[in-house]
Design a protein around this motif. Structure first.
Motif, PDB file in Angstrom:
ATOM      1  N   GLU A 166       0.841  -1.200   0.000  1.00 60.31           N
ATOM      2  CA  GLU A 166       0.000   0.000   0.000  1.00 60.31           C
ATOM      3  C   GLU A 166       0.877   1.251   0.000  1.00 60.31           C
ATOM      4  OE1 GLU A 166      -3.284  -0.224   2.673  1.00 60.31           O
ATOM      5  OE2 GLU A 166      -4.379   1.038   1.248  1.00 60.31           O
ATOM      6  N   LYS A 167       1.964   1.182   0.782  1.00 56.11           N
ATOM      7  CA  LYS A 167       2.881   2.314   0.851  1.00 56.11           C
ATOM      8  C   LYS A 167       3.484   2.577  -0.544  1.00 56.11           C
ATOM      9  CE  LYS A 167       7.106   3.708   3.263  1.00 56.11           C
ATOM     10  NZ  LYS A 167       8.252   3.105   3.943  1.00 56.11           N
ATOM     11  N   MET A 168       3.849   1.498  -1.206  1.00 58.75           N
ATOM     12  CA  MET A 168       4.455   1.627  -2.529  1.00 58.75           C
ATOM     13  C   MET A 168       3.466   2.231  -3.519  1.00 58.75           C
ATOM     14  SD  MET A 168       5.929  -1.446  -4.883  1.00 58.75           S
ATOM     15  CE  MET A 168       4.349  -1.921  -5.535  1.00 58.75           C
ATOM     16  N   ILE A 169       2.221   1.732  -3.475  1.00 61.76           N
ATOM     17  CA  ILE A 169       1.216   2.216  -4.424  1.00 61.76           C
ATOM     18  C   ILE A 169       1.022   3.714  -4.299  1.00 61.76           C
ATOM     19  CG2 ILE A 169      -1.273   2.154  -4.897  1.00 61.76           C
ATOM     20  CD1 ILE A 169      -1.154  -0.846  -4.203  1.00 61.76           C
ATOM     21  N   THR A 170       0.979   4.179  -3.063  1.00 59.89           N
ATOM     22  CA  THR A 170       0.651   5.592  -2.874  1.00 59.89           C
ATOM     23  C   THR A 170       1.797   6.526  -3.262  1.00 59.89           C
ATOM     24  OG1 THR A 170       1.222   5.282  -0.558  1.00 59.89           O
ATOM     25  CG2 THR A 170      -1.113   5.252  -1.114  1.00 59.89           C
ATOM     26  N   CYS A 171       2.962   5.953  -3.600  1.00 64.77           N
ATOM     27  CA  CYS A 171       4.049   6.791  -4.131  1.00 64.77           C
ATOM     28  C   CYS A 171       3.815   7.149  -5.585  1.00 64.77           C
ATOM     29  CB  CYS A 171       5.380   6.040  -4.093  1.00 64.77           C
ATOM     30  SG  CYS A 171       5.904   5.594  -2.478  1.00 64.77           S
ATOM     31  N   ILE A 172       2.899   6.414  -6.221  1.00 66.23           N
ATOM     32  CA  ILE A 172       2.796   6.509  -7.679  1.00 66.23           C
ATOM     33  C   ILE A 172       1.816   7.603  -8.073  1.00 66.23           C
ATOM     34  CG2 ILE A 172       2.079   5.214  -9.726  1.00 66.23           C
ATOM     35  CD1 ILE A 172       3.128   2.686  -8.284  1.00 66.23           C
TER      36      ILE A 172
ATOM     37  N   GLY B 289      -1.031   9.683  -9.420  1.00 63.07           N
ATOM     38  CA  GLY B 289      -2.439   9.349  -9.635  1.00 63.07           C
ATOM     39  C   GLY B 289      -2.972   8.401  -8.574  1.00 63.07           C
ATOM     40  N   LEU B 290      -2.040   7.718  -7.882  1.00 66.52           N
ATOM     41  CA  LEU B 290      -2.457   6.731  -6.882  1.00 66.52           C
ATOM     42  C   LEU B 290      -2.181   7.237  -5.461  1.00 66.52           C
ATOM     43  CD1 LEU B 290      -1.097   3.435  -8.525  1.00 66.52           C
ATOM     44  CD2 LEU B 290      -3.327   4.510  -8.823  1.00 66.52           C
ATOM     45  N   GLU B 291      -1.920   8.550  -5.350  1.00 71.52           N
ATOM     46  CA  GLU B 291      -1.496   9.101  -4.061  1.00 71.52           C
ATOM     47  C   GLU B 291      -2.464   8.733  -2.937  1.00 71.52           C
ATOM     48  OE1 GLU B 291      -1.730  10.806  -6.881  1.00 71.52           O
ATOM     49  OE2 GLU B 291       0.227  11.692  -7.327  1.00 71.52           O
ATOM     50  N   LYS B 292      -3.757   8.715  -3.283  1.00 70.64           N
ATOM     51  CA  LYS B 292      -4.737   8.429  -2.228  1.00 70.64           C
ATOM     52  C   LYS B 292      -5.369   7.052  -2.438  1.00 70.64           C
ATOM     53  CE  LYS B 292      -5.692  13.227  -1.283  1.00 70.64           C
ATOM     54  NZ  LYS B 292      -6.404  14.377  -1.865  1.00 70.64           N
ATOM     55  N   ALA B 293      -4.696   6.225  -3.203  1.00 70.64           N
ATOM     56  CA  ALA B 293      -5.304   4.954  -3.600  1.00 70.64           C
ATOM     57  C   ALA B 293      -5.525   4.037  -2.405  1.00 70.64           C
ATOM     58  CB  ALA B 293      -4.411   4.258  -4.622  1.00 70.64           C
ATOM     59  N   LYS B 294      -6.641   3.318  -2.451  1.00 68.18           N
ATOM     60  CA  LYS B 294      -6.949   2.341  -1.412  1.00 68.18           C
ATOM     61  C   LYS B 294      -6.748   0.946  -1.983  1.00 68.18           C
ATOM     62  CE  LYS B 294     -10.793   1.885   0.931  1.00 68.18           C
ATOM     63  NZ  LYS B 294     -12.253   2.172   0.907  1.00 68.18           N
ATOM     64  N   MET B 295      -5.896   0.181  -1.324  1.00 69.40           N
ATOM     65  CA  MET B 295      -5.663  -1.180  -1.793  1.00 69.40           C
ATOM     66  C   MET B 295      -6.755  -2.086  -1.237  1.00 69.40           C
ATOM     67  SD  MET B 295      -2.200  -3.428  -1.417  1.00 69.40           S
ATOM     68  CE  MET B 295      -2.497  -4.088   0.212  1.00 69.40           C
ATOM     69  N   ILE B 296      -7.461  -2.774  -2.122  1.00 69.30           N
ATOM     70  CA  ILE B 296      -8.567  -3.628  -1.692  1.00 69.30           C
ATOM     71  C   ILE B 296      -8.071  -5.042  -1.429  1.00 69.30           C
ATOM     72  CG2 ILE B 296     -10.816  -4.583  -2.363  1.00 69.30           C
ATOM     73  CD1 ILE B 296     -10.834  -1.553  -1.836  1.00 69.30           C
ATOM     74  N   GLN B 297      -7.139  -5.484  -2.259  1.00 68.27           N
ATOM     75  CA  GLN B 297      -6.603  -6.846  -2.102  1.00 68.27           C
ATOM     76  C   GLN B 297      -5.120  -6.769  -2.420  1.00 68.27           C
ATOM     77  OE1 GLN B 297      -8.483  -9.964  -4.654  1.00 68.27           O
ATOM     78  NE2 GLN B 297      -6.378 -10.619  -5.004  1.00 68.27           N
ATOM     79  N   PRO B 298      -4.256  -7.350  -1.596  1.00 68.39           N
ATOM     80  CA  PRO B 298      -2.823  -7.242  -1.888  1.00 68.39           C
ATOM     81  C   PRO B 298      -2.412  -8.144  -3.052  1.00 68.39           C
ATOM     82  CG  PRO B 298      -3.176  -8.641   0.020  1.00 68.39           C
ATOM     83  CD  PRO B 298      -4.530  -8.126  -0.378  1.00 68.39           C
ATOM     84  N   GLY B 299      -1.318  -7.782  -3.673  1.00 68.60           N
ATOM     85  CA  GLY B 299      -0.729  -8.672  -4.672  1.00 68.60           C
ATOM     86  C   GLY B 299      -0.110  -9.864  -3.966  1.00 68.60           C
ATOM     87  N   TYR B 300       0.028 -10.964  -4.678  1.00 68.32           N
ATOM     88  CA  TYR B 300       0.649 -12.121  -4.044  1.00 68.32           C
ATOM     89  C   TYR B 300       1.351 -12.986  -5.080  1.00 68.32           C
ATOM     90  CZ  TYR B 300      -3.660 -14.540  -5.574  1.00 68.32           C
ATOM     91  OH  TYR B 300      -4.679 -15.057  -6.314  1.00 68.32           O
ATOM     92  N   GLY B 301       2.241 -13.816  -4.598  1.00 71.96           N
ATOM     93  CA  GLY B 301       2.917 -14.758  -5.484  1.00 71.96           C
ATOM     94  C   GLY B 301       2.310 -16.133  -5.314  1.00 71.96           C
ATOM     95  N   VAL B 302       2.394 -16.944  -6.372  1.00 79.24           N
ATOM     96  CA  VAL B 302       1.913 -18.319  -6.290  1.00 79.24           C
ATOM     97  C   VAL B 302       3.042 -19.230  -6.727  1.00 79.24           C
ATOM     98  CG1 VAL B 302       0.152 -19.953  -7.020  1.00 79.24           C
ATOM     99  CG2 VAL B 302      -0.379 -17.534  -7.001  1.00 79.24           C
ATOM    100  N   GLN B 303       3.274 -20.280  -5.953  1.00 78.05           N
ATOM    101  CA  GLN B 303       4.227 -21.305  -6.372  1.00 78.05           C
ATOM    102  C   GLN B 303       3.452 -22.604  -6.492  1.00 78.05           C
ATOM    103  OE1 GLN B 303       7.536 -21.149  -3.640  1.00 78.05           O
ATOM    104  NE2 GLN B 303       7.895 -18.982  -4.076  1.00 78.05           N
ATOM    105  N   TYR B 304       3.746 -23.355  -7.518  1.00 76.10           N
ATOM    106  CA  TYR B 304       2.928 -24.541  -7.775  1.00 76.10           C
ATOM    107  C   TYR B 304       3.737 -25.600  -8.508  1.00 76.10           C
ATOM    108  CZ  TYR B 304       2.682 -22.163 -12.290  1.00 76.10           C
ATOM    109  OH  TYR B 304       3.013 -21.519 -13.464  1.00 76.10           O
ATOM    110  N   ASP B 305       3.219 -26.821  -8.472  1.00 78.30           N
ATOM    111  CA  ASP B 305       3.862 -27.930  -9.174  1.00 78.30           C
ATOM    112  C   ASP B 305       3.443 -27.941 -10.638  1.00 78.30           C
ATOM    113  OD1 ASP B 305       5.037 -28.805  -6.913  1.00 78.30           O
ATOM    114  OD2 ASP B 305       3.874 -30.661  -6.712  1.00 78.30           O
ATOM    115  N   TYR B 306       4.352 -28.303 -11.493  1.00 74.91           N
ATOM    116  CA  TYR B 306       3.970 -28.620 -12.871  1.00 74.91           C
ATOM    117  C   TYR B 306       4.667 -29.912 -13.246  1.00 74.91           C
ATOM    118  CZ  TYR B 306       8.466 -27.317 -14.997  1.00 74.91           C
ATOM    119  OH  TYR B 306       9.782 -27.261 -15.369  1.00 74.91           O
ATOM    120  N   LEU B 307       4.176 -30.537 -14.294  1.00 72.78           N
ATOM    121  CA  LEU B 307       4.749 -31.815 -14.704  1.00 72.78           C
ATOM    122  C   LEU B 307       5.506 -31.590 -15.994  1.00 72.78           C
ATOM    123  CD1 LEU B 307       1.603 -33.928 -13.910  1.00 72.78           C
ATOM    124  CD2 LEU B 307       3.590 -33.527 -12.483  1.00 72.78           C
ATOM    125  N   ASP B 308       6.722 -32.085 -16.048  1.00 70.47           N
ATOM    126  CA  ASP B 308       7.541 -31.884 -17.243  1.00 70.47           C
ATOM    127  C   ASP B 308       6.746 -32.299 -18.480  1.00 70.47           C
ATOM    128  OD1 ASP B 308       9.352 -32.174 -19.374  1.00 70.47           O
ATOM    129  OD2 ASP B 308      11.014 -32.390 -17.959  1.00 70.47           O
TER     130      ASP B 308
END
Lengths: 524, 692
Positions: free
Chosen positions: B359-365, B367-386
């Motif tokens: 949220e802190k990062m977003i508000t540096c940008i 047009g997004l100075e007053k932006a409200k973050m509704i859902q955070p970004g996230y990473g996903v790690q998962y299995d795949y099969l060769d």
């Protein structure tokens, strides 16, 4: 008919995803589905009595007609004597036996032609070059004739047993040969060109794939190239209003890199005759006024009595040729009639021929009588032949000249240089052999410069294959410049790169993607 | 929850809790009430929906098993479809009568063709999509598809039986076991588990098991696959935070408007559902040094970035952008999530920092100075099969009748998933009916390039389609996907409707006729110059020019040509699509001529099939190096063409393989003369045609 596999075979050797082999995009290309026509020297390399050159593929008939004077095909499977000439220059190449094998009753099952020519390297290379100029023809890859025969069911299973070995051996031989040739400067050059082209292509591909979709970012582009953002490429149509999602970056660096590459390739190709010379031998012409000792020099160099030697001026009346090994370089040595005016018609014809041969020479050995420098014929020769050649060649011809003052034994021993005003020269006595070592060393240097000594000089381009692919690359770069459509422009670069990577290996898509992701910050 | 409005034909049955805790919805009122289906598809994402619908279109009784019916057709990441290369894949899915193009034409909020100025071979159809509408429309489609039943449930295990002797493979799948212990029997099973196989969500230093935010991962299934002997790898991806629309100051940002008119994705649509003026804009803003600072100062709080698992090179998180290209400003697109959504998707801001720092990062940008973050970004790690463990029909080498599609094969992107889904669905159905597999060659389509790359080369990063991957790019264009694939889909797979088939037939014959008419009209260049002064025709050429040559000029289109030569060209201006496609054909005509030749050569090699049951490791009579044997053993190429594309397989090895095929053919011909034949021998009959 089944070239695909073999191109794939060749591709597998170079790694995955190499661009497909590139056919020359000429108007005379054969119909689709018919495959390219290949040619090669089928007898062994080197000097031999008769050399056999073969073609296979749909354009074989066309090739035969283009090279033989009567422009109709000989009857099938009947040996006919024909005058072969270069289809571009009409220059006669050789009288040869030709055979025409219409498919499928031929060795490969395709239309085939065979040329039985005299085995000199000059003739062979002349015919090969002439064939290379026929649209739709390209030099054969290793084992390609056999592979085609296999593909058309012309070889039994037992005959095919050796095919894998053959391909392996030939590929190995080619690889070794290529390594030998590519080791050093040529390899460096080709790799450099291939890298330039790969980078140019990567930038164009990046522009296509990521320019609008993935926000290639302007700041990063400065890193990727020096002149991004400057319009002026001929294919990037920028509208005043930038398309949404896009930070357009006309890849003008690609344009300028391609232009530079074109110049370099063009220059190199013009230079490529040097490579041919090594195989067929440099033309060394011995010339001078009558009775200067030209024939003595020829006999000395060839270590056999090629020419009749006599004290009488005008002994040699025709051009006498002999292949020799000069200081390790193959050369064609020509003895000529002494140049003088006001003689009989026979000698006059000899003089005319000598002058013609002089024009074609790669290296002129100008011989003067050291004891007779003041004579009219000597002065005339100096003025008409030696001085113009020494003055350099404004037309860019690569003709070289070595001035030899013969009969140094007739000069007073220990006396001053008889000719301080002459251009650089060497003193020699064909009679005593004095000065021969110095002369041979000078000759070696000249020939080395002429043939391009692989160990010191610029790299050689001996193989027609290299020339073929470099020319193909150059042609494709020409298409790149003309392309109005970016996809077409990229295709031309792909074709061009395909040609270069046929010489250097490599050429996968991953290489391009690696450059893209290294140079650009692609991401959403 | 999803809307049942307008879906008259589904049947919701309440079932006995003990045995069938999940409900089953069927688009086919006549669906038999037995847990035995021709095809069972696991997963309701972009691969799963396409696979299930394709299998049903092919005539197989199909069950779609998903964790939750209301997430069918969920767009878990970006609110957009298509793009360059990806748009190509979508057109091919559509040519096989797949769903995503038609659904996008009903659900987009901002249609835009990319690369408009770079040549029609690389045009990229793209649209911002309303997530909710897409899901609704997809669910409506799925629940109304005849022969297709939908059931909620998590699959825990596979039911395996003895393999069929006439095919390769150690086992045969014959059904699935759900978490509650109930079973469903199936003739074929398609796995489209996305990021759910041992999925882990990462925000900052927190990691918790999840397939998608709010959804449980599949752990049992992952273990089953590993136990069976599949080679499993790990990949990661990420998604940006979501921002409240009303908290953004759009007035100071660059506004981007959609195309007018909108170009529909599907071949069968003339227009999209929404007028250009009603569509939503996108906005552009940029990161700044403050963003870099926050990222760099907090790397120690970011375990997703530190992990060694491979992420994509081309869709990097803001962290990897900052790390790899320091001191740069990066673009951030603010994309609408839907017509009435109050969320904005900041494309380019994928991040896994702890939520408060995001949220802190977003508000540096800007047009997004007053932006409200509704859902955070996230990473996903998962299995795949060769993916080298599957055939080009997407069936696994190891387990007969088990098909994989989508992210499980190491790809990324909705379009890549959809493309594999269609192929897996078709083949799962064909397999049940004992028909030959439906394989698209890399000479025929981007789908072929995608699957060939995966099955012969494998991948160690999430694989995404680019046009630069296709060597026959000028032939495989978005405009001609129907001519390339619709007829095959209709005849060989039966997955194409009569209506689409007829339309494609009409278009193909009109194009052919148009091209031959354009070739037949010839005038001198000076006459053309007079007729069409707008074109920069060089009059130097002495040869007559065909109308097709004149059409190559950038400034000439059919309209202009028809003004000059009304008869017979007037006819071809009536259909916009036909006129455009004629122009495109003319543009590439000369190059296509040569490309066609190369394509034929590659196809000849593709036609040379290698016996499926070759044991490369022990194969005698063939001289192959250990290394080549292992490579062939792992990838199991089906044709000589595919074998030759495997890195490290030498030309000599290819020749030896060919020789082997030839010998085998002779031997089997001898066996064929014996009275008894079986299926395996019949398979080799094709070799007779091969002119070896």
């Amino acid at each position: 008919m089944w070239r695909g596999l073999w191109t794939l075979v060749a591709r597998a050797a170079r790694g995955p995803r190499s661009p497909r082999p590139c056919t020359r995009q000429g108007s005379g290309a054969p119909a689709p589905g018919s495959g390219a026509t290949i040619f090669a020297l089928s007898s062994g390399q080197g000097r031999c009595g008769i050399a056999v050159i073969r073609t296979s593929g749909p354009a074989s008939g066309q090739a035969l007609r283009s090279l033989t004077a009567p422009r109709d095909l000989p009857p099938a499977r009947k040996a006919c004597l024909r005058l072969l000439s270069d289809p571009r220059s009409e220059e006669p190449l050789d009288h040869a036996l030709v055979l025409w094998f219409p498919g499928p009753q031929s060795f490969t099952g395709e239309d085939c032609a065979e040329f039985y020519v005299h085995g000199g390297p000059a003739v062979v290379s002349g015919v090969l070059q002439a064939l290379g100029s026929v649209p739709g023809l390209r030099p054969a890859e290793a084992g390609e004739f056999t592979r085609r025969a296999f593909a058309h069911g012309k070889l039994s299973l037992t005959e095919v047993e050796g095919l894998a070995d053959l391909i392996h051996a030939e590929t190995e031989a080619q690889r070794r040969q290529a390594l030998r040739q590519l080791d050093g400067e040529l390899s460096h050059l080709c790799r450099g060109w291939a890298e330039t082209l790969t980078k140019a292509l990567a930038h164009v591909e990046a522009y296509i794939d990521f320019g609008e979709d993935d926000n290639l970012e302007e700041g990063v582009l400065d890193q990727g190239g020096s002149a991004w953002g400057v319009g002026g490429g001929n294919i990037w149509h920028l509208s005043p209003q930038r398309p949404p999602y896009s930070l357009s970056f006309p890849p003008s660096t690609a344009d300028s890199e391609v232009r530079e590459l074109e110049v370099a390739l063009g220059a190199h190709l013009r230079d490529a005759r040097r490579g041919q010379r090594l195989r067929s031998g440099a033309h060394v012409v011995v010339a001078g006024p009558p009775n200067a000792g030209k024939s003595s020099l020829v006999n000395l160099l060839s270590r056999k009595p090629v020419s009749i030697v006599s004290p009488e001026p005008g002994t040699t009346r025709d051009v006498l040729e002999t292949p020799v090994d000069l200081a390790g370089f193959p050369a064609l040595l020509s003895d000529t009639a002494g140049l003088r005016e006001g003689v009989g018609p026979v000698e006059q014809e000899g003089v005319r021929r000598a002058q013609k041969r002089l024009e074609q020479a790669d290296l002129i050995l100008a011989v003067l009588d050291a004891s007779d420098l003041a004579s009219a014929s000597s002065c005339n020769f100096l003025d008409t032949v030696v001085i113009p050649a020494g003055a350099g060649s404004p037309n860019g011809s690569s003709q070289r000249l070595l001035l030899v003052l013969n009969k140094s034994d007739l000069l007073p021993a220990g006396g001053p240089d008889p000719s301080p005003d002459l251009p650089p020269h060497l003193l020699l006595s064909c009679l005593t052999g004095k000065g021969l070592d110095g002369f041979l060393e000078a000759l070696r240097k000249e020939l080395a410069a002429l043939c391009g000594d692989p160990s010191t000089g610029p790299p050689l381009l001996t193989r027609a294959r290299h020339q073929h692919h470099l020319q193909g690359c150059l042609d494709a770069l020409g298409h790149y410049k003309q392309a109005k459509d970016l996809a077409l422009a990229a295709e031309a670069l792909r074709v061009a790169r395909g040609h270069l990577t046929r010489i250097t290996g490599g050429g996968g898509t991953e290489e391009i993607l690696d450059i893209i992701f290294r140079d650009f910050c692609v991401g959403k | 929850m999803f809307s049942f409005r307008g879906c008259g034909r589904w049947v919701a049955a309440s079932l006995t809790k003990q045995h069938h805790p999940s409900s089953r919805f069927s688009g086919d009122s006549a669906a038999p009430w037995t847990p035995h289906f021709d095809v069972v598809v696991i997963g309701g994402g972009h691969a799963g929906t396409e696979a299930a619908a394709a299998a049903a279109r092919c005539g197989s009784r199909t069950l779609l098993l998903t964790h939750r019916v209301d997430t069918i057709g969920q767009m878990s990441c970006n609110p957009s479809f298509g793009g360059i290369g990806k748009g190509h894949l979508m057109r091919e899915v559509d040519a096989l009568d797949g769903l995503c193009c038609r659904i996008c034409d009903q659900s987009g909020v901002h249609y835009k063709v990319l690369n408009r100025r770079k040549g029609p071979a690389v045009w990229g159809l793209r649209a911002q999509i309303d997530r909710k509408l897409y899901k609704q429309n997809m669910q409506k489609e799925i629940l109304n598809t005849p022969l297709l039943t939908v059931q909620e449930g998590a699959v825990e295990d596979l039911i395996l039986t003895e393999p069929e002797p006439e095919h390769t493979g150690k086992y045969r799948v014959s059904g699935v076991v759900l978490v509650d212990g109930s079973t469903v029997y199936a003739e074929s099973v398609v796995l489209t588990t996305g990021t759910f196989l041992r999925g882990m969500i990462v925000i900052g230093l927190e990691m918790h098991p999840a397939g998608r935010l709010g959804d449980q991962p599949s752990i049992g299934l992952a273990q089953t696959l590993e136990k069976l002997g599949f080679v499993v790898g790990r990949l990661k991806t990420g998604t940006p935070p979501r921002i409240a629309k009303e908290s953004i100051n759009f007035s100071i940002l660059n506004k981007q408007t959609p195309d007018n008119p909108s170009i529909p994705f599907s071949f069968i649509n003339e227009t999209v559902w929404i007028k250009p003026e009603d569509q939503l804009p996108c906005y552009l803003t940029h990161t700044n040094p403050q963003v870099d600072e926050i990222v760099l100062e907090n790397l120690h709080l970011n375990c997703h970035v530190k992990e060694t698992t491979r992420g994509p090179r081309y869709c990097p998180s803001i962290e990897s952008k900052v790390l790899r290209f320091p001191n740069r400003i990066h673009q951030v697109w603010l994309e609408p999530e839907g017509m009435d959504s109050d969320l904005i998707y900041p494309q380019g801001l994928s991040v896994t920092l702890p939520a408060e720092l995001q949220e802190k990062m977003i508000t540096c940008i800007r047009g997004l100075e007053k932006a409200k973050m509704i859902q955070p970004g996230y990473g996903v790690q998962y299995d795949y099969l060769d993916p080298r463990q599957i055939t080009p029909s997407l069936e696994t080498h190891l387990v007969q009748r088990l098909f994989f599609a989508g992210q499980i094969n190491g790809t990324t992107g909705y379009e890549e998933a959809a493309a594999q889904g269609v192929i897996a669905g078709i083949n799962a159905s064909l397999r049940v009916r004992h028909k030959p597999p439906f394989v698209i060659s890399r000479t025929e389509g981007y789908i072929g390039v995608l699957i060939d790359d995966l099955t012969t080369l494998g991948t160690n990063e999430p694989y995404r389609m680019f046009t630069s991957r296709a060597e026959f790019r000028l032939s495989l264009r978005p405009d001609n996907a129907d001519s390339r694939l619709t007829f095959r889909g209709y005849k060989e797979a039966g997955c194409v409707s009569q209506q689409r088939y007829e339309r494609a037939t009409w278009m193909k014959s009109s194009l052919e006729e148009g091209i031959s008419v354009l070739k037949s009209i010839e005038f001198s260049s000076s006459k053309w110059k007079n007729l069409i002064p707008e074109a920069s025709i060089s009059s130097g050429k002495s040869l007559p020019l065909r109308a097709l040559d004149v059409l190559k000029y950038e400034e000439v289109d059919i309209e202009l040509l028809a003004k000059a030569v009304p008869e017979p060209l007037k006819e071809y201006t009536k259909c916009r699509e036909l006129a455009e496609r004629l122009k495109i054909e003319a543009t590439y005509e000369s190059v296509l001529f040569h490309q066609q030749q190369e394509i034929k050569e590659v196809q000849r090699d593709e036609a040379l099939q290698l016996p499926k049951d070759l044991d490369y490791l022990t194969l005698r009579d063939v001289s192959l190096s250990r290394e080549v044997r292992e490579k062939l053993h792992f990838s199991r190429p089906q044709t000589i063409g595919a074998a030759s594309r495997i890195p490290g397989v030498t030309p000599a090895a290819i020749i030896n393989l060919l020789r082997f095929v030839k010998t085998t053919q002779q031997r089997q011909a001898a066996v064929d003369r014996l009275p008894k034949t079986d299926q395996r021998l019949c398979n080799t009959d094709k070799l007779e045609d091969r002119q070896l």
